[in-house]
Design an enzyme around this catalytic site. Structure first.
Site, PDB file in Angstrom:
ATOM      1  CD  GLU A  74       1.156  10.803  41.077  1.00  0.00           C
ATOM      2  OE1 GLU A  74       0.752   9.676  40.603  1.00  0.00           O
ATOM      3  OE2 GLU A  74       2.314  11.199  40.920  1.00  0.00           O
ATOM      4  CG  LEU A  75      -2.031   7.172  45.983  1.00  0.00           C
ATOM      5  CD1 LEU A  75      -3.205   6.358  46.486  1.00  0.00           C
ATOM      6  CD2 LEU A  75      -0.926   7.478  46.530  1.00  0.00           C
TER       7      LEU A  75
ATOM      8  CG  HIS B 169      13.737  12.136  47.768  1.00  0.00           C
ATOM      9  ND1 HIS B 169      12.852  11.267  46.968  1.00  0.00           N
ATOM     10  CD2 HIS B 169      14.151  12.888  46.808  1.00  0.00           C
ATOM     11  CE1 HIS B 169      12.769  11.620  45.676  1.00  0.00           C
ATOM     12  NE2 HIS B 169      13.670  12.830  45.537  1.00  0.00           N
TER      13      HIS B 169
ATOM     14  N   GLY C  90       3.426   8.032  45.133  1.00  0.00           N
ATOM     15  CA  GLY C  90       4.070   6.789  45.608  1.00  0.00           C
ATOM     16  C   GLY C  90       2.747   5.657  45.226  1.00  0.00           C
ATOM     17  CB  SER C  91       2.762   2.052  46.032  1.00  0.00           C
ATOM     18  OG  SER C  91       3.130   1.891  47.525  1.00  0.00           O
TER      19      SER C  91
ATOM     20  CB  SER D 144      16.362   5.044  51.298  1.00  0.00           C
ATOM     21  OG  SER D 144      15.969   3.753  50.602  1.00  0.00           O
TER      22      SER D 144
END
Length: 454
Positions: free
Chosen positions: A230-231, A157, A208-209, A159
């Site tokens: 999945e960005l 996950h 995320g990015s 931080s």
């Protein structure tokens, strides 16, 4: 000396907890436990898996406030939205409790064989790398179908939501899942490659990015591991001449401002036809001004701080560069630390950061279009492809445009949102693969052909 993670409350600035990163030896032990658990868990009958999933749903209902308060403390989500997130996770559990057996049942295929069918077998250990913005939901939409399919899960996950990650590991254990079925690993980016390369790990999923997605995709490809990514998103909200603003303006505001604007599927670009532009801007501005801003622990707060100050600084930089290119501040645009005022920017055009890039925070970019054609062309003018929303009363005409929108989702007269019953994912720079629904539970299974002759 062990490396450590320290979590902080973004609203108060106070330190919450300090955690030790796992050592290389501890990581190896976690991976070994994962493999041994998979060997038995994969043989568990689906009704037994869904029985445990029901226990998870019950614990979510029982401990809703406790989990919600933890999320709010770690990343600043307004408490009412944190509560709604936990309840949505329980709904996700209910969906797969009802449908998993049907989704995973062998599919008989008529061929020349005495018997031929498709078997859906679990792969093994699936690594998930998850962000902080929906710290329960995004993990659950991975974990629930993945574990129910017979796999085991590892969670790396963000931080700043480490406490939430460990709470979810305990939740699955408390629900009766075998130890090792769902584990949180506390590792930094330097250790991720070692985990991905490990024989135990069979696939990787990341939310995320775009930058993070590319990095993980390279590591996974080097080790021939499947990925689901999945960005980011740069979703357009298209408002046509005949849009019913009285009915849907609140939906449009929520589409940008909920979760303090920190959502991949938020409406980032509002593309409004010129006939309705002035009316839209007036109503939208009035609603944004009325949003309750403040302490995220208060139930009437709608927007609060962003999750970290550096994220607010990044958003401010995107806005500043857009203003230098000719955009105008219509409302807001003040920042104090991690607190970014809900903001409306007008006269936005392509080649400005707030048109071209993903803006992760409470900033609405408003773009004027001549007509429907130009509005849809502007909507498609994006490297991203997560979702588009269109507001119009002429539903029939929009049917002709469905195939023109190259995104993973198209919502008419509604904000783009995830639903357990529907597949979720993007195209282009927004990634690939699908979560949720039947498609999501089949992402991490071996779709095996079985052919039997007598």
């Amino acid at each position: 000396m062990k490396k450590q993670i320290t979590t902080k409350n973004p609203y108060t600035g106070k330190t919450l907890e300090t955690y030790d990163y796992h050592t290389k030896k501890e990581i190896e032990t976690i991976l070994e436990l994962s493999q041994s658990t998979f060997n038995s868990w994969s043989q568990t009958e689906i009704p037994e898996r869904t029985k445990l999933l029901k226990n998870v749903a019950n614990l979510l209902e029982t401990n809703t406030l406790e989990y919600a308060q933890l999320m709010t403390a770690e990343m600043g989500k307004p408490i009412s939205q944190s509560i709604a997130e936990i309840k949505k996770c329980a709904t996700l559990c209910d969906f797969y409790i009802t449908n998993a057996d049907k989704f995973l049942s062998d599919q008989i295929i008529e061929t020349e064989a005495h018997e031929s069918f498709i078997s859906y077998d679990p792969l093994g250990t699936i690594l998930s790398i998850m962000p902080w913005n929906y710290p329960f939901w995004q993990v659950f939409r991975f974990a629930v179908p993945t574990l129910t399919a017979g796999n085991v899960g590892l969670l790396k996950h963000a931080s700043n939501t480490t406490g939430t990650a460990l709470a979810m590991e305990k939740l699955f254990i408390d629900a009766g899942y075998p130890k090792g079925c769902f584990q949180t690993i506390l590792v930094n980016h330097d250790d991720i490659e070692t985990v991905i390369a490990h024989d135990t790990v069979k696939a990787v999923t990341l939310t995320g990015s775009e930058k993070a997605g590319k990095s993980i995709a390279v590591l996974a490809a080097k080790n021939l591991k499947k990925t689901v990514l999945e960005l980011g998103g740069n979703n357009a909200c298209v408002v046509l001449d005949d849009a019913n603003l009285d009915k849907y303006i609140d939906t449009m505001v929520s589409a940008r401002m909920q979760n303090n604007g920190q959502s991949c599927i938020a409406a980032k670009r509002f593309i409004v036809t010129e006939k309705i532009y002035d009316t839209f801007l007036e109503q939208f501005t009035g609603k944004v001004k009325a949003l309750k801003i403040g302490d995220p622990e208060k139930k009437d707060t709608y927007t609060s701080v962003m999750a970290r100050e550096d994220l607010a600084e990044e958003l401010e930089n995107q806005v500043t560069k857009s203003l230098e290119k000719g955009a105008k501040v219509h409302y807001g645009n003040t920042r104090k630390g991690a607190a970014y005022q809900p903001t409306i920017i007008t006269e936005v055009t392509p080649n400005m950061p707030i048109f071209d890039e993903e803006t992760f925070g409470p900033v609405a970019a408003i773009i004027k279009a001549k007509d429907k054609k130009e509005a849809l062309d502007l909507a498609k003018n994006s490297r991203f492809g997560l979702g588009t929303m269109i507001f119009t009363e002429d539903i029939k005409s929009i049917y002709h445009n469905i195939s023109d929108i190259p995104d993973g989702a198209l919502f008419i007269n509604e904000m783009v949102k995830s639903d357990p019953r529907l597949p979720f994912g993007g195209t282009k720079a927004s990634g690939y693969g699908r979560e949720l629904s039947k498609e999501g539970i089949l992402e991490f299974v071996n779709i095996k052909t079985v052919y039997i002759n007598k």
